[in-house]
Scaffold this motif. Structure first.
Motif, PDB file in Angstrom:
ATOM      1  N   CYS A 128       0.827  -1.199   0.091  1.00 32.59           N
ATOM      2  CA  CYS A 128      -0.019   0.079   0.010  1.00 32.59           C
ATOM      3  C   CYS A 128       1.121   1.341   0.081  1.00 32.59           C
ATOM      4  O   CYS A 128       2.100   1.071   0.184  1.00 32.59           O
ATOM      5  N   VAL A 129       0.226   2.358  -0.529  1.00 28.52           N
ATOM      6  CA  VAL A 129       0.976   3.576  -0.296  1.00 28.52           C
ATOM      7  C   VAL A 129       0.177   4.642   0.564  1.00 28.52           C
ATOM      8  O   VAL A 129      -0.762   4.793   0.121  1.00 28.52           O
ATOM      9  N   PHE A 130       0.977   5.514   1.219  1.00 30.68           N
ATOM     10  CA  PHE A 130       0.353   6.379   2.138  1.00 30.68           C
ATOM     11  C   PHE A 130       1.124   7.753   1.472  1.00 30.68           C
ATOM     12  O   PHE A 130       2.447   7.764   1.670  1.00 30.68           O
ATOM     13  N   GLU A 131       0.261   8.683   1.280  1.00 28.78           N
ATOM     14  CA  GLU A 131       1.035  10.153   0.947  1.00 28.78           C
ATOM     15  C   GLU A 131      -0.053  11.243   1.612  1.00 28.78           C
ATOM     16  O   GLU A 131      -1.341  11.066   1.583  1.00 28.78           O
ATOM     17  N   GLY A 132       0.866  12.103   2.252  1.00 28.23           N
ATOM     18  CA  GLY A 132       0.079  13.137   3.006  1.00 28.23           C
ATOM     19  C   GLY A 132       0.006  12.872   4.329  1.00 28.23           C
ATOM     20  O   GLY A 132       0.961  12.295   4.979  1.00 28.23           O
ATOM     21  N   GLU A 133      -0.789  13.832   4.925  1.00 25.58           N
ATOM     22  CA  GLU A 133      -0.735  13.610   6.409  1.00 25.58           C
ATOM     23  C   GLU A 133      -1.473  12.697   7.176  1.00 25.58           C
ATOM     24  O   GLU A 133      -2.741  12.469   7.029  1.00 25.58           O
ATOM     25  N   LEU A 134      -0.914  12.022   8.078  1.00 25.29           N
ATOM     26  CA  LEU A 134      -1.549  11.096   8.956  1.00 25.29           C
ATOM     27  C   LEU A 134      -1.377  11.684  10.640  1.00 25.29           C
ATOM     28  O   LEU A 134      -0.206  11.868  10.968  1.00 25.29           O
ATOM     29  N   GLU A 135      -2.400  11.857  11.204  1.00 28.40           N
ATOM     30  CA  GLU A 135      -2.635  12.187  12.361  1.00 28.40           C
ATOM     31  C   GLU A 135      -3.385  11.675  13.198  1.00 28.40           C
ATOM     32  O   GLU A 135      -4.597  11.166  13.178  1.00 28.40           O
ATOM     33  N   GLU A 136      -2.541  11.116  14.457  1.00 31.22           N
ATOM     34  CA  GLU A 136      -3.109  10.492  15.366  1.00 31.22           C
ATOM     35  C   GLU A 136      -3.787   9.078  14.871  1.00 31.22           C
ATOM     36  O   GLU A 136      -4.839   8.622  15.283  1.00 31.22           O
ATOM     37  N   VAL A 137      -2.854   8.392  13.892  1.00 34.79           N
ATOM     38  CA  VAL A 137      -3.314   7.179  13.416  1.00 34.79           C
ATOM     39  C   VAL A 137      -2.500   6.008  13.905  1.00 34.79           C
ATOM     40  O   VAL A 137      -1.473   6.260  14.411  1.00 34.79           O
ATOM     41  N   GLN A 138      -3.218   5.102  14.420  1.00 37.15           N
ATOM     42  CA  GLN A 138      -2.502   3.686  14.939  1.00 37.15           C
ATOM     43  C   GLN A 138      -2.680   2.659  14.069  1.00 37.15           C
ATOM     44  O   GLN A 138      -3.569   2.309  13.570  1.00 37.15           O
ATOM     45  N   PHE A 139      -1.567   1.818  13.918  1.00 38.43           N
ATOM     46  CA  PHE A 139      -1.322   0.576  13.079  1.00 38.43           C
ATOM     47  C   PHE A 139      -0.872  -0.395  14.298  1.00 38.43           C
ATOM     48  O   PHE A 139       0.091  -0.097  15.007  1.00 38.43           O
ATOM     49  N   HIS A 140      -1.540  -1.670  14.244  1.00 41.65           N
ATOM     50  CA  HIS A 140      -1.231  -2.747  15.108  1.00 41.65           C
ATOM     51  C   HIS A 140      -0.776  -3.996  14.466  1.00 41.65           C
ATOM     52  O   HIS A 140      -1.161  -4.119  13.404  1.00 41.65           O
ATOM     53  N   GLN A 141      -0.019  -4.651  15.238  1.00 41.86           N
ATOM     54  CA  GLN A 141       0.389  -5.972  14.613  1.00 41.86           C
ATOM     55  C   GLN A 141      -0.737  -7.037  14.490  1.00 41.86           C
ATOM     56  O   GLN A 141      -0.897  -7.659  13.911  1.00 41.86           O
ATOM     57  N   ARG A 142      -1.637  -6.792  15.462  1.00 44.81           N
ATOM     58  CA  ARG A 142      -2.676  -7.527  16.055  1.00 44.81           C
ATOM     59  C   ARG A 142      -3.766  -6.791  16.522  1.00 44.81           C
ATOM     60  O   ARG A 142      -3.742  -6.095  17.118  1.00 44.81           O
TER      61      ARG A 142
END
Length: 178
Positions: A128-142
């Motif tokens: 996947c591609v992310f461009e621009g602002e990410l604010e208070e975003v959470q990515f988890h392993q599970r």
């Protein structure tokens, strides 16, 4: 059997539908409920898709450019089945307040997508591609209590043109993120 579509006081429930090559651009599609559907090669550009609830559904080769998906449940899990999003363009879409337990995102584009305060839980991102602002975003392993699903390994994820403000990567190895 025929796919069932019925309206329940402002809510439209779509079960077992197979949509291919349909242009819903600029459509008023609020509060749809999808169960076990397949959506392929469809356009939802600039459509109002707020408050969607999606379970056991596959969306492929489709575009939600500048669509309003605010408050949608895109990572719903039902009977152990996750949603699959493959080659989906979310450029400039509003994904604020979207909800995830776990989903699969493969070859999806998040360019200038509104992602403020989004918790992706156990959503798996691949190529996947992310461009621009990410604010208070959470990515988890599970996902929370999501041990039945494959872990998010963030493989082949391109974040070179993303800007982070209070972004969290929980339990993740980021060796395959550029």
């Amino acid at each position: 059997s025929m796919p069932a579509v019925r309206e329940l006081a402002q809510l439209t429930v779509v079960r077992g539908a197979r949509w291919k090559g349909i242009d819903f651009s600029k459509g008023q599609l609020k509060s749809l409920r999808f169960h076990d559907c397949e959506i392929d090669d469809c356009r939802f550009d600039r459509a109002d898709c707020a408050d969607w609830r999606v379970w056991g559904t596959s969306v492929a080769n489709s575009s939600f450019e500048a669509a309003n998906l605010r408050g949608a449940v895109l990572g719903g899990v039902e009977n152990g089945k996750r949603n699959r999003w493959r080659s989906v363009d979310f450029s400039r879409a509003d994904l604020r307040q979207t909800v995830y337990v776990s989903a699969e995102m493969v070859r999806c584009t998040f360019s200038r997508t509104k992602l403020r305060k989004v918790d992706f839980q156990g959503t798996v991102f691949k190529d996947c591609v992310f461009e621009g602002e990410l604010e208070e975003v959470q990515f988890h392993q599970r996902a929370f209590r999501g041990d039945a699903f494959p872990p998010n390994e963030m493989s082949g994820v391109d974040m070179r043109r993303a800007r982070f403000r209070y972004v969290e990567f929980r339990g993740l190895e980021l060796g395959d993120v550029c």
